[in-house]
Structure formats: C-alpha cells, structure tokens
Motif scaffolding. Structure first.
Motif, PDB file in Angstrom:
ATOM      1  N   ARG A 290      32.493  36.582  30.629  1.00 55.16           N
ATOM      2  CA  ARG A 290      31.254  35.824  30.401  1.00 55.16           C
ATOM      3  C   ARG A 290      30.085  36.460  31.155  1.00 55.16           C
ATOM      4  O   ARG A 290      29.007  36.647  30.597  1.00 55.16           O
ATOM      5  CB  ARG A 290      31.430  34.373  30.838  1.00 55.16           C
ATOM      6  CG  ARG A 290      30.221  33.499  30.536  1.00 55.16           C
ATOM      7  CD  ARG A 290      30.520  32.025  30.763  1.00 55.16           C
ATOM      8  NE  ARG A 290      30.860  31.762  32.142  1.00 55.16           N
ATOM      9  CZ  ARG A 290      32.072  31.427  32.573  1.00 55.16           C
ATOM     10  NH1 ARG A 290      33.078  31.351  31.708  1.00 55.16           N
ATOM     11  NH2 ARG A 290      32.300  31.167  33.846  1.00 55.16           N
ATOM     12  N   ARG A 291      30.319  36.832  32.423  1.00 55.63           N
ATOM     13  CA  ARG A 291      29.231  37.400  33.220  1.00 55.63           C
ATOM     14  C   ARG A 291      28.966  38.857  32.841  1.00 55.63           C
ATOM     15  O   ARG A 291      27.821  39.277  32.734  1.00 55.63           O
ATOM     16  CB  ARG A 291      29.565  37.304  34.714  1.00 55.63           C
ATOM     17  CG  ARG A 291      29.560  35.887  35.244  1.00 55.63           C
ATOM     18  CD  ARG A 291      29.500  35.862  36.745  1.00 55.63           C
ATOM     19  NE  ARG A 291      28.276  36.459  37.251  1.00 55.63           N
ATOM     20  CZ  ARG A 291      27.980  36.545  38.542  1.00 55.63           C
ATOM     21  NH1 ARG A 291      28.842  36.078  39.443  1.00 55.63           N
ATOM     22  NH2 ARG A 291      26.855  37.091  38.947  1.00 55.63           N
ATOM     23  N   ALA A 292      30.022  39.629  32.674  1.00 55.36           N
ATOM     24  CA  ALA A 292      29.834  41.041  32.328  1.00 55.36           C
ATOM     25  C   ALA A 292      29.221  41.185  30.953  1.00 55.36           C
ATOM     26  O   ALA A 292      28.478  42.138  30.690  1.00 55.36           O
ATOM     27  CB  ALA A 292      31.168  41.789  32.397  1.00 55.36           C
TER      28      ALA A 292
ATOM     29  N   SER B 295      39.527  33.856  36.162  1.00 56.27           N
ATOM     30  CA  SER B 295      38.884  35.134  36.478  1.00 56.27           C
ATOM     31  C   SER B 295      38.560  35.923  35.215  1.00 56.27           C
ATOM     32  O   SER B 295      37.464  36.480  35.083  1.00 56.27           O
ATOM     33  CB  SER B 295      39.788  35.973  37.395  1.00 56.27           C
ATOM     34  OG  SER B 295      39.991  35.352  38.641  1.00 56.27           O
ATOM     35  N   ILE B 296      39.508  35.988  34.292  1.00 57.56           N
ATOM     36  CA  ILE B 296      39.297  36.750  33.051  1.00 57.56           C
ATOM     37  C   ILE B 296      38.121  36.177  32.265  1.00 57.56           C
ATOM     38  O   ILE B 296      37.235  36.908  31.803  1.00 57.56           O
ATOM     39  CB  ILE B 296      40.576  36.755  32.198  1.00 57.56           C
ATOM     40  CG1 ILE B 296      41.675  37.566  32.899  1.00 57.56           C
ATOM     41  CG2 ILE B 296      40.301  37.325  30.807  1.00 57.56           C
ATOM     42  CD1 ILE B 296      43.024  37.486  32.220  1.00 57.56           C
TER      43      ILE B 296
ATOM     44  N   GLY C 156      38.552  46.793  36.257  1.00 54.84           N
ATOM     45  CA  GLY C 156      39.384  47.370  37.307  1.00 54.84           C
ATOM     46  C   GLY C 156      38.835  47.112  38.689  1.00 54.84           C
ATOM     47  O   GLY C 156      39.577  47.195  39.677  1.00 54.84           O
ATOM     48  N   VAL C 157      37.539  46.799  38.782  1.00 56.65           N
ATOM     49  CA  VAL C 157      36.959  46.503  40.088  1.00 56.65           C
ATOM     50  C   VAL C 157      37.591  45.249  40.686  1.00 56.65           C
ATOM     51  O   VAL C 157      37.803  45.162  41.901  1.00 56.65           O
ATOM     52  CB  VAL C 157      35.425  46.348  39.977  1.00 56.65           C
ATOM     53  CG1 VAL C 157      35.036  45.125  39.168  1.00 56.65           C
ATOM     54  CG2 VAL C 157      34.799  46.276  41.358  1.00 56.65           C
ATOM     55  N   ILE C 158      37.945  44.278  39.845  1.00 53.67           N
ATOM     56  CA  ILE C 158      38.585  43.059  40.343  1.00 53.67           C
ATOM     57  C   ILE C 158      40.004  43.367  40.803  1.00 53.67           C
ATOM     58  O   ILE C 158      40.429  42.939  41.885  1.00 53.67           O
ATOM     59  CB  ILE C 158      38.621  41.966  39.243  1.00 53.67           C
ATOM     60  CG1 ILE C 158      37.212  41.751  38.673  1.00 53.67           C
ATOM     61  CG2 ILE C 158      39.184  40.677  39.804  1.00 53.67           C
ATOM     62  CD1 ILE C 158      36.192  41.325  39.690  1.00 53.67           C
ATOM     63  N   THR C 159      40.724  44.137  39.996  1.00 53.95           N
ATOM     64  CA  THR C 159      42.079  44.534  40.380  1.00 53.95           C
ATOM     65  C   THR C 159      42.068  45.306  41.690  1.00 53.95           C
ATOM     66  O   THR C 159      42.938  45.130  42.547  1.00 53.95           O
ATOM     67  CB  THR C 159      42.716  45.395  39.275  1.00 53.95           C
ATOM     68  OG1 THR C 159      42.658  44.685  38.035  1.00 53.95           O
ATOM     69  CG2 THR C 159      44.160  45.715  39.610  1.00 53.95           C
TER      70      THR C 159
END
Length: 206
Positions: free
Chosen positions: A201-203, A195-196, A52-55
């Motif tokens: 991958r990073r998270a 982005s997804i 949700g931080v990206i949204t």
C-alpha cells in the motif's frame, strides 16, 4: 524476593525477553525511516526486490538479538544464575527464544510500515515494552491482585517466560509450551500479512 539469592534463577527468563523486546523495538524505527527517506524508490531502479529491505531488517534484528541474548545469559551466570537444563533443554529454550524474537521483530516491522514517521514508530513500539511488566517475569502471577493476575495469565509473554523458566530451571511447564508456540506463530502470521499489505500500500503510492 527470595533472601537466599535464588531470585536470580526466577528472573533471568523474564530479563532475556525484556532485552529481546528492547532490541526488536529498533526495527520499527529503522523500517519507518526506510519507508520515508526514499530508499524504496532507489531500489526500484535496481534489479532487486524493494521488499527485501524488510527481510533484511528481520535478519539483522534476529542476529543482533541472539547475540544480546547470549550476553544476557553470560552475565546471568556471573551474578549467580544456575541451570538444571541438559543439552536438549537448552536447545528447546533457545528455540523458543528465537521464535519469540522472530514474532516480535515481525510485529515491530509491521508497526514501522504503518507509522507515519520514525518518531511515531518509536512511540507505538514503546507501548509493547510494558507487556513483560504485566507478566510472570518478575513475580509469580498468583501473588498479583485478581484483575492483574487475569491479564498476566492471558497474554503472550507469560507462557513464553514460563516455558523458558521450566526448561532452564526445572519448574513445571504443563501446557505453557503449546501456548507459547501458539502465541508466537499467531503473532508471526498476523504481522506477516499486515506487513505485506502495508508495504504494498505504501510502496505503491511512492
């Protein structure tokens, strides 16, 4: 340039998109900071989605850039911009601007996710800000050298500018509106998938 002063009518659509680009570029830096300062780990301890931080960044960027667009249009009228658009044409122009901002914001969010740091995200994002200068934002593409003219006519910024210019000032649009919508939708889809994948991958490694 038009010595009569009508150049302002020509250049305003390009200035609107240029300002939107600068406004959206901050999204890459903000997203990169969030991915490196541990906030994602803190979100995992709460009953909220960490994605949700990206949204949130996307929504904030849209609101900020729409406000900036209204300011730019207001200043344009002060310096002499005049429009032939009716209500429907204004709605169409604002819809295209919103779609463009959304596409650019998602692209910058993806850049922020894959960048190793906020400074790297700022550098990568800055490259995109040159695209309006290689478009019809400031001069008609037919006045450019052949090689530069080809680039200007086959990149996503030019059809968006020509569509907005046509809606606001009555210049011919032709099929530019479909190219504008197509480019924006394509950028959104690619950036969304990018982005997804980059976020998971990073998270997932944190």
């Amino acid at each position: 340039m038009d010595a009569s002063g009508n150049y302002v009518n020509y250049v305003v659509p390009g200035i609107i998109l240029l300002c939107a680009g600068f406004g959206s570029a901050g999204t890459a830096v903000s997203v990169a900071q969030d991915m490196t300062n541990g906030i994602i780990d803190r979100f995992r301890t709460m009953p909220v989605s960490s994605s949700g931080v990206i949204t949130g960044h996307i929504i904030v960027s849209l609101a900020r850039n729409l406000l900036a667009t209204l300011v730019v249009i207001g200043v344009a009228f002060i310096v002499g911009f005049r429009t032939t658009a009716n209500v429907l044409e204004w709605i169409g122009a604002l819809a295209i601007i919103l779609l463009f901002i959304l596409a650019l914001t998602w692209l910058y969010a993806a850049i922020g996710l894959v960048a190793g740091s906020a400074s790297a995200a700022n550098g990568y994002g800055f490259i995109l800000l040159f695209l309006p200068y290689l478009s019809s934002a400031f001069v008609p593409t037919e006045t450019m050298p052949d090689g530069l003219q080809w680039i200007a006519n086959h990149q996503p910024i030019t059809p968006v500018i020509e569509t907005i210019r046509g809606l606001l000032t009555g210049t011919p649009i032709g099929n530019q509106v479909w190219w504008a919508i197509g480019w924006c939708v394509l950028i959104i889809l690619i950036s969304l998938v990018w982005s997804i994948r980059a976020f998971h991958r990073r998270a997932g490694r944190r």
